[in-house]
Design a protein around this motif. Structure first.
Motif, PDB file in Angstrom:
ATOM      1  N   ASP A  35       0.831  -1.214   0.000  1.00  0.00           N
ATOM      2  CA  ASP A  35       0.000   0.000   0.000  1.00  0.00           C
ATOM      3  C   ASP A  35       0.861   1.258   0.000  1.00  0.00           C
ATOM      4  O   ASP A  35       0.551   2.234  -0.695  1.00  0.00           O
ATOM      5  CB  ASP A  35      -0.936   0.001   1.207  1.00  0.00           C
ATOM      6  N   ARG A  36       1.936   1.241   0.788  1.00  0.00           N
ATOM      7  CA  ARG A  36       2.819   2.408   0.824  1.00  0.00           C
ATOM      8  C   ARG A  36       3.474   2.628  -0.524  1.00  0.00           C
ATOM      9  O   ARG A  36       3.543   3.769  -1.023  1.00  0.00           O
ATOM     10  CB  ARG A  36       3.884   2.234   1.904  1.00  0.00           C
ATOM     11  N   ILE A  37       3.955   1.551  -1.143  1.00  0.00           N
ATOM     12  CA  ILE A  37       4.583   1.687  -2.456  1.00  0.00           C
ATOM     13  C   ILE A  37       3.574   2.212  -3.469  1.00  0.00           C
ATOM     14  O   ILE A  37       3.881   3.107  -4.272  1.00  0.00           O
ATOM     15  CB  ILE A  37       5.177   0.336  -2.913  1.00  0.00           C
ATOM     16  N   GLN A  38       2.360   1.665  -3.432  1.00  0.00           N
ATOM     17  CA  GLN A  38       1.336   2.121  -4.381  1.00  0.00           C
ATOM     18  C   GLN A  38       1.000   3.592  -4.162  1.00  0.00           C
ATOM     19  O   GLN A  38       0.790   4.350  -5.124  1.00  0.00           O
ATOM     20  CB  GLN A  38       0.071   1.274  -4.251  1.00  0.00           C
ATOM     21  N   SER A  39       0.979   4.036  -2.905  1.00  0.00           N
ATOM     22  CA  SER A  39       0.681   5.444  -2.625  1.00  0.00           C
ATOM     23  C   SER A  39       1.762   6.359  -3.178  1.00  0.00           C
ATOM     24  O   SER A  39       1.477   7.465  -3.649  1.00  0.00           O
ATOM     25  CB  SER A  39       0.508   5.666  -1.122  1.00  0.00           C
ATOM     26  N   ILE A  40       3.015   5.883  -3.141  1.00  0.00           N
ATOM     27  CA  ILE A  40       4.115   6.667  -3.723  1.00  0.00           C
ATOM     28  C   ILE A  40       3.971   6.723  -5.238  1.00  0.00           C
ATOM     29  O   ILE A  40       4.135   7.792  -5.856  1.00  0.00           O
ATOM     30  CB  ILE A  40       5.470   6.065  -3.307  1.00  0.00           C
ATOM     31  N   ILE A  41       3.663   5.584  -5.852  1.00  0.00           N
ATOM     32  CA  ILE A  41       3.459   5.546  -7.302  1.00  0.00           C
ATOM     33  C   ILE A  41       2.351   6.511  -7.708  1.00  0.00           C
ATOM     34  O   ILE A  41       2.464   7.263  -8.690  1.00  0.00           O
ATOM     35  CB  ILE A  41       3.116   4.110  -7.758  1.00  0.00           C
ATOM     36  N   ASP A  42       1.260   6.515  -6.936  1.00  0.00           N
ATOM     37  CA  ASP A  42       0.092   7.334  -7.279  1.00  0.00           C
ATOM     38  C   ASP A  42       0.364   8.831  -7.170  1.00  0.00           C
ATOM     39  O   ASP A  42      -0.404   9.643  -7.705  1.00  0.00           O
ATOM     40  CB  ASP A  42      -1.089   6.944  -6.395  1.00  0.00           C
ATOM     41  N   ARG A  43       1.461   9.214  -6.498  1.00  0.00           N
ATOM     42  CA  ARG A  43       1.815  10.635  -6.397  1.00  0.00           C
ATOM     43  C   ARG A  43       2.448  11.149  -7.690  1.00  0.00           C
ATOM     44  O   ARG A  43       2.572  12.362  -7.888  1.00  0.00           O
ATOM     45  CB  ARG A  43       2.759  10.852  -5.213  1.00  0.00           C
ATOM     46  N   ASN A  44       2.893  10.232  -8.555  1.00  0.00           N
ATOM     47  CA  ASN A  44       3.496  10.623  -9.840  1.00  0.00           C
ATOM     48  C   ASN A  44       4.618  11.639  -9.626  1.00  0.00           C
ATOM     49  O   ASN A  44       4.681  12.676 -10.271  1.00  0.00           O
ATOM     50  CB  ASN A  44       2.418  11.183 -10.784  1.00  0.00           C
ATOM     51  N   ASP A  45       5.519  11.288  -8.709  1.00  0.00           N
ATOM     52  CA  ASP A  45       6.569  12.202  -8.293  1.00  0.00           C
ATOM     53  C   ASP A  45       7.884  11.426  -8.240  1.00  0.00           C
ATOM     54  O   ASP A  45       8.064  10.547  -7.395  1.00  0.00           O
ATOM     55  CB  ASP A  45       6.213  12.775  -6.913  1.00  0.00           C
ATOM     56  N   ALA A  46       8.809  11.741  -9.132  1.00  0.00           N
ATOM     57  CA  ALA A  46      10.070  11.001  -9.218  1.00  0.00           C
ATOM     58  C   ALA A  46      10.889  11.127  -7.939  1.00  0.00           C
ATOM     59  O   ALA A  46      11.568  10.167  -7.538  1.00  0.00           O
ATOM     60  CB  ALA A  46      10.888  11.498 -10.407  1.00  0.00           C
ATOM     61  N   ILE A  47      10.834  12.299  -7.291  1.00  0.00           N
ATOM     62  CA  ILE A  47      11.586  12.476  -6.047  1.00  0.00           C
ATOM     63  C   ILE A  47      10.986  11.599  -4.956  1.00  0.00           C
ATOM     64  O   ILE A  47      11.715  10.926  -4.202  1.00  0.00           O
ATOM     65  CB  ILE A  47      11.604  13.953  -5.618  1.00  0.00           C
ATOM     66  N   ALA A  48       9.673  11.578  -4.889  1.00  0.00           N
ATOM     67  CA  ALA A  48       9.013  10.727  -3.892  1.00  0.00           C
ATOM     68  C   ALA A  48       9.337   9.260  -4.137  1.00  0.00           C
ATOM     69  O   ALA A  48       9.475   8.476  -3.191  1.00  0.00           O
ATOM     70  CB  ALA A  48       7.499  10.952  -3.928  1.00  0.00           C
ATOM     71  N   ALA A  49       9.483   8.886  -5.406  1.00  0.00           N
ATOM     72  CA  ALA A  49       9.781   7.488  -5.730  1.00  0.00           C
ATOM     73  C   ALA A  49      11.125   7.064  -5.157  1.00  0.00           C
ATOM     74  O   ALA A  49      11.347   5.868  -4.893  1.00  0.00           O
ATOM     75  CB  ALA A  49       9.757   7.288  -7.241  1.00  0.00           C
ATOM     76  N   GLN A  50      12.030   8.028  -4.944  1.00  0.00           N
ATOM     77  CA  GLN A  50      13.327   7.676  -4.373  1.00  0.00           C
ATOM     78  C   GLN A  50      13.226   7.244  -2.908  1.00  0.00           C
ATOM     79  O   GLN A  50      14.152   6.644  -2.367  1.00  0.00           O
ATOM     80  CB  GLN A  50      14.291   8.854  -4.507  1.00  0.00           C
ATOM     81  N   GLU A  51      12.082   7.551  -2.278  1.00  0.00           N
ATOM     82  CA  GLU A  51      11.865   7.074  -0.904  1.00  0.00           C
ATOM     83  C   GLU A  51      11.977   5.546  -0.847  1.00  0.00           C
ATOM     84  O   GLU A  51      12.446   4.996   0.144  1.00  0.00           O
ATOM     85  CB  GLU A  51      10.489   7.514  -0.398  1.00  0.00           C
ATOM     86  N   ILE A  52      11.528   4.914  -1.912  1.00  0.00           N
ATOM     87  CA  ILE A  52      11.588   3.444  -1.954  1.00  0.00           C
ATOM     88  C   ILE A  52      13.042   2.976  -1.968  1.00  0.00           C
ATOM     89  O   ILE A  52      13.426   2.062  -1.239  1.00  0.00           O
ATOM     90  CB  ILE A  52      10.823   2.922  -3.186  1.00  0.00           C
ATOM     91  N   MET A  53      13.871   3.639  -2.782  1.00  0.00           N
ATOM     92  CA  MET A  53      15.280   3.245  -2.846  1.00  0.00           C
ATOM     93  C   MET A  53      15.999   3.593  -1.548  1.00  0.00           C
ATOM     94  O   MET A  53      16.823   2.793  -1.069  1.00  0.00           O
ATOM     95  CB  MET A  53      15.951   3.947  -4.024  1.00  0.00           C
ATOM     96  N   PHE A  54      15.689   4.740  -0.962  1.00  0.00           N
ATOM     97  CA  PHE A  54      16.321   5.103   0.305  1.00  0.00           C
ATOM     98  C   PHE A  54      15.992   4.070   1.382  1.00  0.00           C
ATOM     99  O   PHE A  54      16.850   3.688   2.182  1.00  0.00           O
ATOM    100  CB  PHE A  54      15.857   6.496   0.760  1.00  0.00           C
ATOM    101  N   ALA A  55      14.736   3.630   1.393  1.00  0.00           N
ATOM    102  CA  ALA A  55      14.320   2.633   2.390  1.00  0.00           C
ATOM    103  C   ALA A  55      15.074   1.315   2.201  1.00  0.00           C
ATOM    104  O   ALA A  55      15.403   0.641   3.169  1.00  0.00           O
ATOM    105  CB  ALA A  55      12.819   2.418   2.305  1.00  0.00           C
ATOM    106  N   CYS A  56      15.381   0.976   0.949  1.00  0.00           N
ATOM    107  CA  CYS A  56      16.109  -0.274   0.687  1.00  0.00           C
ATOM    108  C   CYS A  56      17.578  -0.179   1.132  1.00  0.00           C
ATOM    109  O   CYS A  56      18.212  -1.204   1.375  1.00  0.00           O
ATOM    110  CB  CYS A  56      16.062  -0.595  -0.802  1.00  0.00           C
ATOM    111  N   LEU A  57      18.093   1.042   1.215  1.00  0.00           N
ATOM    112  CA  LEU A  57      19.505   1.232   1.544  1.00  0.00           C
ATOM    113  C   LEU A  57      19.758   1.372   3.039  1.00  0.00           C
ATOM    114  O   LEU A  57      20.908   1.493   3.462  1.00  0.00           O
ATOM    115  CB  LEU A  57      20.036   2.480   0.817  1.00  0.00           C
ATOM    116  N   LYS A  58      18.711   1.363   3.842  1.00  0.00           N
ATOM    117  CA  LYS A  58      18.892   1.486   5.295  1.00  0.00           C
ATOM    118  C   LYS A  58      19.549   0.241   5.874  1.00  0.00           C
ATOM    119  O   LYS A  58      19.287  -0.867   5.447  1.00  0.00           O
ATOM    120  CB  LYS A  58      17.528   1.725   5.962  1.00  0.00           C
TER     121      LYS A  58
END
Length: 306
Positions: free
Chosen positions: A283-306
């Motif tokens: 749901d969180r990933i889908q909510s980021i996708i639905d924002r249509n925001d490339a910067i917001a999409a990097q939240e997913i990559m940042f979370a993977c790098l923790k």
């Protein structure tokens, strides 16, 4: 998840020896077999016994078209050779039934062209449509899927993208005809794999998945997620989103690596990517996708790098 791997990566003298070898890998559940090459040294009954004692199931039979089909399979201008290609698929269906499988994966490696003015495009298209109709009717209780590839060994493959594969599926009109997506083939076509997956899955036609990785210009068959990490992560997200419950087949080529260790690495990487998606939440990933925001999409990559 159900996993299978490319058996030709194991340079054994027989397919039975290979089945005995790969069964030691935790997480491996299924196999795909090529017809006729994997049946040249052992009978169907011997292979069935090897599957049973190793607690492996057959996922799919993949008919393999060799040198006599070098000028095309279903669309060959020689009607006798085109008929042999159809009959090879029917024999594959028969073997699949005997082994309790549910899927035939057809890659038309020689169906294509290398020069301008070489083939009659419309005629060949109709010929291929008619062939798939006949095969799908013969194996109407099985899933029949098309695995496309943009080129190799032909300069231009006749079925080369998710777009023309879906067009072929629509023109054939058989309820049991769908698509097998090969991640590396999609990269070769300069496709975004998840976009194609979404279009195919939305139509209920995602029958198979071949996972691997590559550098986009060749069918490299590298370890899953080793080159295109973000695209691999996104691909698995969409598999989960659409509830894909088929087999994930690792179509990788360990030329210099130990095949068993490479298989373990593929399974480990898939499970890692899957767990990252679970931690983030669909749901969180889908909510980021639905924002249509490339910067917001990097939240997913940042979370993977923790």
């Amino acid at each position: 998840m159900k996993f299978a791997t490319r058996l030709n990566s194991f340079n054994n003298s027989s397919i039975v020896e290979t089945l005995d070898q790969i069964a030691v890998v935790s997480g491996l559940t299924h196999v795909d077999l090529n017809f006729p090459e994997h049946f040249q040294s052992h009978s169907v009954e011997e292979i069935k016994a090897a599957l049973a004692r190793n607690n492996l199931q057959l996922n799919a039979i993949a008919p393999r078209f060799r040198s006599q089909f070098i000028n095309g399979e279903f669309g060959n201008s020689d009607s006798g050779i085109a008929r042999k290609a159809i009959e090879l698929c029917k024999q594959s269906i028969h073997v699949c039934r005997e082994l309790g499988g549910s899927h035939i994966i057809i890659w038309l490696g020689y169906e294509g062209f290398d020069y301008a003015f070489q083939i009659n495009y419309a005629k060949v298209w109709k010929q291929v449509v008619d062939a798939f109709r006949e095969i799908c009717a013969y194996g109407d209780e099985l899933k029949i899927s098309i695995e496309y590839k943009p080129f190799q060994p032909r300069a231009y493959s006749f079925i080369s993208s998710y777009g023309d594969t879906l067009l072929m599926v629509g023109d054939v009109g058989a309820p049991n005809l769908g698509v097998t997506l090969d991640f590396c083939h999609m990269l070769m076509k300069a496709e975004n794999p998840s976009y194609g997956l979404s279009l195919v899955a939305e139509r209920g036609k995602l029958y198979g998945v071949h996972l691997n990785d590559g550098n986009k210009l060749n069918d490299d068959g590298l370890i899953v997620g080793s080159v295109n990490f973000a695209q691999s992560l996104e691909f698995i997200f969409y598999l989960k989103k659409y509830g894909y419950n088929g087999v994930v087949y690792f179509d990788t080529f360990p030329e210099r690596e130990q095949p068993l260790e490479e298989l373990r690495a593929n399974i480990a990487m898939y499970e890692k990517l899957d767990s990252l998606i679970e931690q983030l939440g669909l749901d969180r990933i889908q909510s980021i996708i639905d924002r249509n925001d490339a910067i917001a999409a990097q939240e997913i990559m940042f979370a993977c790098l923790k």
